[in-house]
Design a protein around this motif. Structure first.
Motif, PDB file in Angstrom:
ATOM      1  N   LEU A   1       0.827  -1.206   0.000  1.00 54.13           N
ATOM      2  CA  LEU A   1       0.000   0.000   0.000  1.00 54.13           C
ATOM      3  C   LEU A   1       0.863   1.259   0.000  1.00 54.13           C
ATOM      4  N   GLU A   2       1.949   1.236   0.760  1.00 53.48           N
ATOM      5  CA  GLU A   2       2.863   2.383   0.762  1.00 53.48           C
ATOM      6  C   GLU A   2       3.508   2.563  -0.615  1.00 53.48           C
ATOM      7  N   THR A   3       3.795   1.446  -1.279  1.00 53.58           N
ATOM      8  CA  THR A   3       4.324   1.516  -2.639  1.00 53.58           C
ATOM      9  C   THR A   3       3.290   2.112  -3.587  1.00 53.58           C
ATOM     10  N   ALA A   4       2.027   1.724  -3.406  1.00 60.38           N
ATOM     11  CA  ALA A   4       0.955   2.261  -4.245  1.00 60.38           C
ATOM     12  C   ALA A   4       0.847   3.776  -4.094  1.00 60.38           C
ATOM     13  N   LYS A   5       0.917   4.253  -2.866  1.00 57.35           N
ATOM     14  CA  LYS A   5       0.861   5.701  -2.626  1.00 57.35           C
ATOM     15  C   LYS A   5       2.013   6.407  -3.348  1.00 57.35           C
ATOM     16  N   THR A   6       3.211   5.846  -3.200  1.00 59.01           N
ATOM     17  CA  THR A   6       4.385   6.446  -3.841  1.00 59.01           C
ATOM     18  C   THR A   6       4.223   6.474  -5.354  1.00 59.01           C
ATOM     19  N   ASN A   7       3.705   5.389  -5.912  1.00 61.90           N
ATOM     20  CA  ASN A   7       3.511   5.328  -7.364  1.00 61.90           C
ATOM     21  C   ASN A   7       2.481   6.345  -7.846  1.00 61.90           C
ATOM     22  N   ILE A   8       1.452   6.560  -7.050  1.00 63.72           N
ATOM     23  CA  ILE A   8       0.447   7.573  -7.400  1.00 63.72           C
ATOM     24  C   ILE A   8       1.081   8.959  -7.370  1.00 63.72           C
ATOM     25  N   TRP A   9       1.897   9.227  -6.365  1.00 61.76           N
ATOM     26  CA  TRP A   9       2.583  10.532  -6.292  1.00 61.76           C
ATOM     27  C   TRP A   9       3.507  10.730  -7.491  1.00 61.76           C
ATOM     28  N   LYS A  10       4.258   9.692  -7.826  1.00 58.74           N
ATOM     29  CA  LYS A  10       5.167   9.785  -8.978  1.00 58.74           C
ATOM     30  C   LYS A  10       4.383  10.060 -10.262  1.00 58.74           C
ATOM     31  N   GLU A  11       3.239   9.385 -10.398  1.00 61.48           N
ATOM     32  CA  GLU A  11       2.426   9.589 -11.597  1.00 61.48           C
ATOM     33  C   GLU A  11       1.848  10.996 -11.631  1.00 61.48           C
ATOM     34  N   ALA A  12       1.519  11.532 -10.461  1.00 55.13           N
ATOM     35  CA  ALA A  12       0.987  12.897 -10.380  1.00 55.13           C
ATOM     36  C   ALA A  12       1.989  13.887 -10.949  1.00 55.13           C
ATOM     37  N   VAL A  13       3.259  13.699 -10.607  1.00 50.51           N
ATOM     38  CA  VAL A  13       4.313  14.584 -11.111  1.00 50.51           C
ATOM     39  C   VAL A  13       4.449  14.434 -12.625  1.00 50.51           C
ATOM     40  N   LYS A  14       4.322  13.205 -13.122  1.00 49.16           N
ATOM     41  CA  LYS A  14       4.443  12.952 -14.563  1.00 49.16           C
ATOM     42  C   LYS A  14       3.311  13.601 -15.358  1.00 49.16           C
ATOM     43  N   LEU A  15       2.151  13.757 -14.727  1.00 52.36           N
ATOM     44  CA  LEU A  15       1.006  14.336 -15.438  1.00 52.36           C
ATOM     45  C   LEU A  15       1.291  15.753 -15.912  1.00 52.36           C
ATOM     46  N   ASP A  16       2.005  16.507 -15.083  1.00 49.21           N
ATOM     47  CA  ASP A  16       2.332  17.887 -15.446  1.00 49.21           C
ATOM     48  C   ASP A  16       3.709  18.232 -14.867  1.00 49.21           C
ATOM     49  N   PRO A  17       4.777  17.757 -15.511  1.00 56.38           N
ATOM     50  CA  PRO A  17       6.131  17.972 -14.967  1.00 56.38           C
ATOM     51  C   PRO A  17       6.467  19.437 -14.736  1.00 56.38           C
ATOM     52  N   GLN A  18       5.993  20.327 -15.612  1.00 57.60           N
ATOM     53  CA  GLN A  18       6.302  21.746 -15.453  1.00 57.60           C
ATOM     54  C   GLN A  18       5.718  22.319 -14.165  1.00 57.60           C
ATOM     55  N   ALA A  19       4.527  21.847 -13.810  1.00 58.28           N
ATOM     56  CA  ALA A  19       3.878  22.343 -12.587  1.00 58.28           C
ATOM     57  C   ALA A  19       4.657  21.946 -11.341  1.00 58.28           C
ATOM     58  N   PHE A  20       5.389  20.823 -11.439  1.00 57.99           N
ATOM     59  CA  PHE A  20       6.146  20.336 -10.292  1.00 57.99           C
ATOM     60  C   PHE A  20       7.637  20.619 -10.416  1.00 57.99           C
ATOM     61  N   ASN A  21       8.016  21.442 -11.377  1.00 62.34           N
ATOM     62  CA  ASN A  21       9.411  21.854 -11.512  1.00 62.34           C
ATOM     63  C   ASN A  21       9.854  22.532 -10.220  1.00 62.34           C
ATOM     64  N   PHE A  22      10.948  22.056  -9.635  1.00 59.69           N
ATOM     65  CA  PHE A  22      11.329  22.549  -8.304  1.00 59.69           C
ATOM     66  C   PHE A  22      11.584  24.051  -8.285  1.00 59.69           C
ATOM     67  N   ARG A  23      11.924  24.624  -9.431  1.00 61.85           N
ATOM     68  CA  ARG A  23      12.156  26.073  -9.486  1.00 61.85           C
ATOM     69  C   ARG A  23      10.860  26.859  -9.337  1.00 61.85           C
ATOM     70  N   LYS A  24       9.728  26.177  -9.611  1.00 60.35           N
ATOM     71  CA  LYS A  24       8.440  26.857  -9.557  1.00 60.35           C
ATOM     72  C   LYS A  24       7.674  26.563  -8.270  1.00 60.35           C
ATOM     73  N   LEU A  25       8.229  25.703  -7.450  1.00 60.38           N
ATOM     74  CA  LEU A  25       7.515  25.336  -6.228  1.00 60.38           C
ATOM     75  C   LEU A  25       7.629  26.441  -5.187  1.00 60.38           C
ATOM     76  N   PRO A  26       6.532  26.774  -4.528  1.00 58.49           N
ATOM     77  CA  PRO A  26       6.576  27.839  -3.521  1.00 58.49           C
ATOM     78  C   PRO A  26       7.390  27.430  -2.305  1.00 58.49           C
ATOM     79  N   GLU A  27       8.165  28.353  -1.803  1.00 57.00           N
ATOM     80  CA  GLU A  27       9.044  28.051  -0.670  1.00 57.00           C
ATOM     81  C   GLU A  27       8.274  27.864   0.632  1.00 57.00           C
ATOM     82  N   ASP A  28       7.071  28.408   0.685  1.00 50.66           N
ATOM     83  CA  ASP A  28       6.315  28.349   1.945  1.00 50.66           C
ATOM     84  C   ASP A  28       5.444  27.102   2.047  1.00 50.66           C
ATOM     85  N   LYS A  29       5.546  26.185   1.072  1.00 53.36           N
ATOM     86  CA  LYS A  29       4.731  24.976   1.130  1.00 53.36           C
ATOM     87  C   LYS A  29       5.634  23.745   1.216  1.00 53.36           C
TER      88      LYS A  29
END
Length: 271
Positions: free
Chosen positions: A121-149
């Protein structure tokens, strides 16, 4: 499951009926898919991709909103016709202008899993998170991530549950017990979940859920012969069985919209 509602929503957008489009969007958000023996989540990853393609199809109908953002200054918005402003409001209402928030809410609203193996189940959660990033890589680009979150992906504590899907009390009996003896707890769990759905970047909102559920589980276990690790579906997925007032949903509303799974047959062959 998504097709008819999606097409009706797109038709509303074509007709610039944004109030009805909001109702259809809410209807879409209520579609819940579960894998009751998820393992590492490979089926749910594919489901997530399919759902995201539905979202993108809806977003495509509102591409002109992005053009307004890029070509019009804030002062120019006063000169835009009311109909277009309503479309812009719908775009913001759906969170298309905040892709990380949109993807988080998409997962929390639609994707559910259960498995007896906690490590799987923990692996499933991790895989879902990884897939979330793949859906929109630009949105999760570390340069664009807010520092306060500190949290940019949703907690899946209420969506992924460890337990034996083949072992539970009779659902009607369990629902009756929960409604009679633990209605305040169900109401509280609803409040916690709704607060978190509004802002999935704050997993601390979920801190009290485990203690509330553990208290109720202990009472349910006293009524059930402990031969395995029961899942207690009406408790764990309370939002699929009770309304926000703690009352049991009608039979036509109870449960999930769809089930996708490869059941754990082990040595037993299906008959």
């Amino acid at each position: 499951l998504f097709k008819d509602t999606k097409e009706e929503l797109i038709q509303c957008l074509d007709q610039t009926d944004y109030e009805k489009a909001k109702l259809k969007w809410k209807e879409l958000q209520n579609i819940k898919i579960i894998d009751p023996s998820s393992g590492s989540g490979s089926f749910l990853i594919k489901v997530l991709k399919e759902i995201y393609s539905v979202y993108l199809e809806i977003k495509k109908k509102l591409e002109w909103v992005e053009q307004i953002h890029s070509h019009a200054g804030s002062k120019d918005l006063f000169d835009i016709p009311k109909q277009i402003l309503e479309g812009k409001k719908f775009y913001e209402y759906v969170n298309f202008d905040e892709p990380r928030l949109l993807i988080s809410k998409m997962i929390l609203n639609h994707i559910y899993g259960a498995d007896l193996d906690e490590r799987a189940l923990e692996t499933a959660k991790t895989n879902i998170w990884k897939e979330a990033v793949k859906l929109d890589p630009q949105a999760f680009n570390f340069r664009k991530l807010p520092e306060d979150k500190n949290h940019i992906l949703p907690s899946l504590e209420m969506n992924f549950v460890s337990g034996d899907s083949l072992y539970d009390m009779d659902w009607k009996e369990e629902i009756s017990i929960l409604q009679k003896e633990f209605k305040p707890e169900i109401i509280q769990l609803h409040k916690i979940r709704n607060s978190y759905l509004d802002n999935p970047f704050h997993p601390e909102y979920l801190d009290d859920t485990k203690s509330i559920k553990d208290k109720v589980k202990q009472a349910l276990l006293e009524k059930l012969e402990p031969i395995s690790k029961p899942l207690f579906y009406p408790l764990e997925y309370f939002y699929c069985f009770f309304d926000i007032q703690g009352n049991a949903l009608d039979d036509s509303e109870i449960g999930f919209s769809g089930v996708i799974s490869n059941p754990p047959w082990e040595a037993i062959k299906p008959i």
